[in-house]
Design an enzyme around this catalytic site. Structure first.
Site, PDB file in Angstrom:
ATOM      1  N   LYS A 199       2.174  51.802   3.884  1.00 37.97           N
ATOM      2  CA  LYS A 199       1.780  53.102   3.337  1.00 37.97           C
ATOM      3  C   LYS A 199       3.057  53.855   2.969  1.00 37.97           C
ATOM      4  CE  LYS A 199      -2.675  52.898   4.632  1.00 37.97           C
ATOM      5  NZ  LYS A 199      -3.756  52.812   3.664  1.00 37.97           N
ATOM      6  N   HIS A 210     -13.457  43.763   0.673  1.00 43.32           N
ATOM      7  CA  HIS A 210     -13.613  44.171  -0.733  1.00 43.32           C
ATOM      8  C   HIS A 210     -12.543  43.567  -1.645  1.00 43.32           C
ATOM      9  CE1 HIS A 210     -10.673  47.373   0.182  1.00 43.32           C
ATOM     10  NE2 HIS A 210     -10.510  47.501  -1.114  1.00 43.32           N
ATOM     11  N   ARG A 219     -28.976  59.436  10.962  1.00 48.82           N
ATOM     12  CA  ARG A 219     -29.534  60.345  11.958  1.00 48.82           C
ATOM     13  C   ARG A 219     -30.056  61.649  11.360  1.00 48.82           C
ATOM     14  NH1 ARG A 219     -25.258  59.924  16.399  1.00 48.82           N
ATOM     15  NH2 ARG A 219     -25.444  57.874  15.474  1.00 48.82           N
ATOM     16  N   LYS A 253     -16.020  45.868   7.355  1.00 49.80           N
ATOM     17  CA  LYS A 253     -14.841  45.700   8.190  1.00 49.80           C
ATOM     18  C   LYS A 253     -14.671  46.921   9.084  1.00 49.80           C
ATOM     19  CE  LYS A 253     -11.104  47.667   6.644  1.00 49.80           C
ATOM     20  NZ  LYS A 253      -9.774  47.919   6.222  1.00 49.80           N
ATOM     21  N   HIS A 296      -7.396  41.802   4.087  1.00 41.54           N
ATOM     22  CA  HIS A 296      -7.160  41.731   2.640  1.00 41.54           C
ATOM     23  C   HIS A 296      -6.020  40.770   2.266  1.00 41.54           C
ATOM     24  CE1 HIS A 296      -9.786  45.058   2.896  1.00 41.54           C
ATOM     25  NE2 HIS A 296      -8.901  46.017   3.023  1.00 41.54           N
ATOM     26  N   LYS A 343     -12.469  41.872  -5.978  1.00 43.73           N
ATOM     27  CA  LYS A 343     -11.590  42.262  -7.083  1.00 43.73           C
ATOM     28  C   LYS A 343     -11.441  41.105  -8.062  1.00 43.73           C
ATOM     29  CE  LYS A 343      -8.756  45.429  -4.269  1.00 43.73           C
ATOM     30  NZ  LYS A 343      -8.809  46.778  -4.798  1.00 43.73           N
ATOM     31  N   GLU A 377       1.115  50.697  -0.736  1.00 45.20           N
ATOM     32  CA  GLU A 377       0.346  51.857  -1.180  1.00 45.20           C
ATOM     33  C   GLU A 377       1.224  53.086  -1.135  1.00 45.20           C
ATOM     34  OE1 GLU A 377      -4.067  51.860   0.035  1.00 45.20           O
ATOM     35  OE2 GLU A 377      -2.980  50.969   1.694  1.00 45.20           O
ATOM     36  N   ASP A 419      -5.204  46.876   9.509  1.00 47.57           N
ATOM     37  CA  ASP A 419      -5.857  47.573   8.405  1.00 47.57           C
ATOM     38  C   ASP A 419      -5.800  46.769   7.103  1.00 47.57           C
ATOM     39  OD1 ASP A 419      -7.092  49.997   7.291  1.00 47.57           O
ATOM     40  OD2 ASP A 419      -5.202  50.257   6.223  1.00 47.57           O
ATOM     41  N   LYS A 427       1.885  52.303  -5.691  1.00 48.08           N
ATOM     42  CA  LYS A 427       0.900  51.319  -5.265  1.00 48.08           C
ATOM     43  C   LYS A 427       1.134  50.034  -6.048  1.00 48.08           C
ATOM     44  CE  LYS A 427      -4.012  50.382  -4.766  1.00 48.08           C
ATOM     45  NZ  LYS A 427      -4.590  50.514  -3.439  1.00 48.08           N
TER      46      LYS A 427
HETATM   47  C1  BG6 Z   1      -8.938  49.614   3.170  1.00 43.25           C
HETATM   48  C2  BG6 Z   1      -7.975  50.200   4.168  1.00 43.25           C
HETATM   49  O1  BG6 Z   1      -9.612  48.519   3.703  1.00 43.25           O
HETATM   50  O2  BG6 Z   1      -8.225  49.199   2.025  1.00 43.25           O
HETATM   51  C3  BG6 Z   1      -7.212  51.359   3.570  1.00 43.25           C
HETATM   52  O3  BG6 Z   1      -8.679  50.648   5.318  1.00 43.25           O
HETATM   53  C4  BG6 Z   1      -6.546  50.926   2.288  1.00 43.25           C
HETATM   54  O4  BG6 Z   1      -6.235  51.861   4.471  1.00 43.25           O
HETATM   55  C5  BG6 Z   1      -7.550  50.237   1.361  1.00 43.25           C
HETATM   56  O5  BG6 Z   1      -6.013  52.080   1.663  1.00 43.25           O
HETATM   57  C6  BG6 Z   1      -6.857  49.650   0.157  1.00 43.25           C
HETATM   58  O6  BG6 Z   1      -7.818  49.216  -0.765  1.00 43.25           O
HETATM   59  P1  BG6 Z   1      -7.510  49.178  -2.319  1.00 43.25           P
HETATM   60  O7  BG6 Z   1      -8.707  48.556  -2.930  1.00 43.25           O
HETATM   61  O8  BG6 Z   1      -7.278  50.609  -2.735  1.00 43.25           O
HETATM   62  O9  BG6 Z   1      -6.255  48.382  -2.467  1.00 43.25           O
END
Ligand code: BG6
Length: 514
Positions: free
Chosen positions: A364, A202, A59, A172, A264, A206, A240, A259, A369
């Site tokens: 979280k 995503h 925009r 997503k 994932h 990986k 995480e 999420d 992580k």
């Molecule tokens: C995202 C989530 O899709 O993936 C986030 O919305 C999350 O909350 C993230 O932190 C984790 O991705 P990665 O690649 O850091 O493990």
């Protein structure tokens, strides 16, 4: 000449045809942090043709130059190969292919103007009409963008062989429950064929997630053990250390199950549990993944009560740094029941996995992580080493596939302790990406954007797969809504609520401490 040692000897490298990637939501974070830096890294490695063109649609009236400047900043900060200063010529040629189109998602005129602009750019840059439309907006905008693209005649139907090609990448989340995912699938199919739709996750970009398939199907020694005859149980962890980082608004309506798990971690479950595909082609591979999701045993009320634990973090400290509680985050309700932790025990009703429980947790505010899959094997059929073996710890072999960080694979087994003893001690055989390949893996978005430009949808989610996973996940949400019960609490920086420990203890097992 290739700069990446990993590419030496790569025989299957393909370069896509020139195309224009149109990014809707171009002023968003993802464009600057991930998408354009990924395209730049591909250009730097000469994996895309010089005619590659990027057109941002949003925009704000920033013009081509304003957009180029913002993208340069993004590339400098976030590209895997951050290089702009050292390679001005490359940046200059890449930037020549960056354009900006100011428009509003719900204004048909913006799309007519877009069509004219694309035709102009095609002619100037020698792009033969090939287009990738990247929907990187809030999901509420997907339908109107799709409708307008269709109405403006910007979508040429047809699969990978169609020329010029039109492909649509959808970010997503793809729906928030079964019903909304079905509606979105219908809306997408009103303007394009399934073969043109690239639903992105995503995690599939990986390297370590893709390596799950290579590990299983490019080696003969693991697959014979990969079943209920030898595996006692499977543990999948997606932990995480970060909190929700100011995304209270989004997280309140999502929760960790939407999420992380529905997308994932479900991908990791599928790749871990699937049968050998007929080929690695998009349909054969995805056929096998869908079968796993369809074989997930739907939980009845008793199972939902017994086998699902949800938690929410309270104030604590992670890695020596204080982290406030979830309920104190901006835009989070003071009595929020949204889960930032979930642990599940579930079953896959297939010949391969009958009788093998899968335990999955995602959260979280964990101590660190770590994303990993661990196959815990059954014990040896006979204990020859008696009490001395038991005294030194676990007798089960564990194969752990570390998705991130410290990417690698380890196999844990028992070894005789040196000396005049029969005691058995657990030891590890380790593979580490860093040590074996000595180079950093490409970013997930590099691989996924490249695959889409090449017309390879294997690493994207198919419509039926998304619906199958929502079918299973939505049951859990329904149950939570109906029961109205509160979440368990855990202190930030710990491994989650006591209830989650109990989930495994009850079965005589315990979570791994990665
Ligand atoms: C995202 C989530 O899709 O993936 C986030 O919305 C999350 O909350 C993230 O932190 C984790 O991705 P990665 O690649 O850091 O493990």
């Amino acid at each position: 000449m290739s700069e990446n040692p990993l590419r030496v000897g790569l025989v299957e490298e393909r370069i896509p045809e020139p195309c224009t990637v149109v990014i809707f939501g171009a002023s968003g974070d993802l464009t600057k942090r991930k998408l354009v830096p990924a395209l730049y890294s591909l250009a730097r490695e000469r994996l895309v043709p010089p005619g590659l063109t990027v057109l941002g649609f949003a925009r704000r009236p920033i013009g081509d130059d304003g957009f180029r400047a913002a993208m340069r900043e993004g590339v400098e900060k976030f590209a895997r190969r951050r290089p702009v200063a050292g390679d001005e010529a490359l940046w200059a040629s890449f930037a020549q292919g960056i354009f900006y189109h100011q428009g509003t998602f719900d204004d048909p005129e913006s799309y007519r103007a877009l069509a004219a602009r694309l035709a102009e750019i095609d002619a100037a840059r020698g792009v033969p009409g090939n287009r990738v439309f990247y929907l990187s907006t809030p999901p509420g905008d997907f339908p109107v963008i799709l409708r307008n693209l269709g109405a403006a005649g910007l979508v040429v139907r047809g699969g990978a062989g169609t020329r010029p090609f039109t492909r649509i990448i959808v970010e997503k989340p793809f729906g928030t429950d079964l019903e909304s995912a079905r509606v979105l699938n219908r809306q997408v199919l009103e303007v394009a064929d399934e073969r043109q739709i690239y639903r992105i996750d995503h995690y599939l970009g990986k390297e370590t997630v893709q390596n799950l398939m290579a590990f299983r199907f490019a080696n003969a020694i693991f697959e014979p053990l990969w079943n209920n005859r030898f595996v006692d149980h499977v543990q999948i962890t997606g932990a995480e250390a970060i909190g929700i980082e100011g995304r209270g608004d989004y997280f309140e309506s999502a929760g960790i199950l939407r999420d992380m798990v529905q997308n994932h971690l479900m991908q990791i479950v599928s790749l871990t549990a699937m049968e050998t595909p007929v080929t690695m082609g998009a349909n054969d591979l995805r056929d096998e993944k869908v079968k796993v999701v369809k074989a997930l045993r739907v939980m009845d009320d008793a199972a939902l009560e017994r086998d699902v634990v949800r938690g929410q973090y309270t104030a604590g400290s992670v890695g020596g740094k204080a982290l406030g509680g979830y309920r104190n985050e901006p835009k989070v309700a003071p009595d929020s029941k949204t889960e930032t932790y979930v642990a599940l025990k579930f079953w896959i009703d297939s010949w391969r996995w009958a009788g093998v429980p899968f335990y999955l947790r995602s959260a979280k505010a964990m101590p660190k992580k770590v994303t990993e899959v661990a196959l815990v094997f059954k014990e040896a059929p006979l204990r020859l080493f008696g009490a001395a073996a038991a005294a030194v710890g676990s007798r089960a072999n564990v194969l752990a596939i570390r998705i991130q960080p410290d990417e690698g694979i380890s196999l844990n087994f028992g070894s005789k302790l040196p000396g005049p003893t029969t005691a058995i001690h657990p030891v590890n055989m380790e593979f580490r990406y860093g040590t074996s390949f000595g180079t950093e893996p490409p970013e997930a978005y590099e691989r996924l954007l490249l695959d889409c430009m090449l017309g390879d949808a294997s690493l994207f989610t198919r419509g039926d797969e998304v619906e199958a996973s929502w079918t299973w996940i939505s049951k859990i949400h329904q149950r939570w809504r109906a029961a109205g019960t509160d979440v368990a609490r855990y202190e930030a920086g710990t491994w989650g609520p006591a209830e989650a420990e109990a989930l495994l203890l009850r079965d005589g097992r315990s979570w791994r401490r990665p």
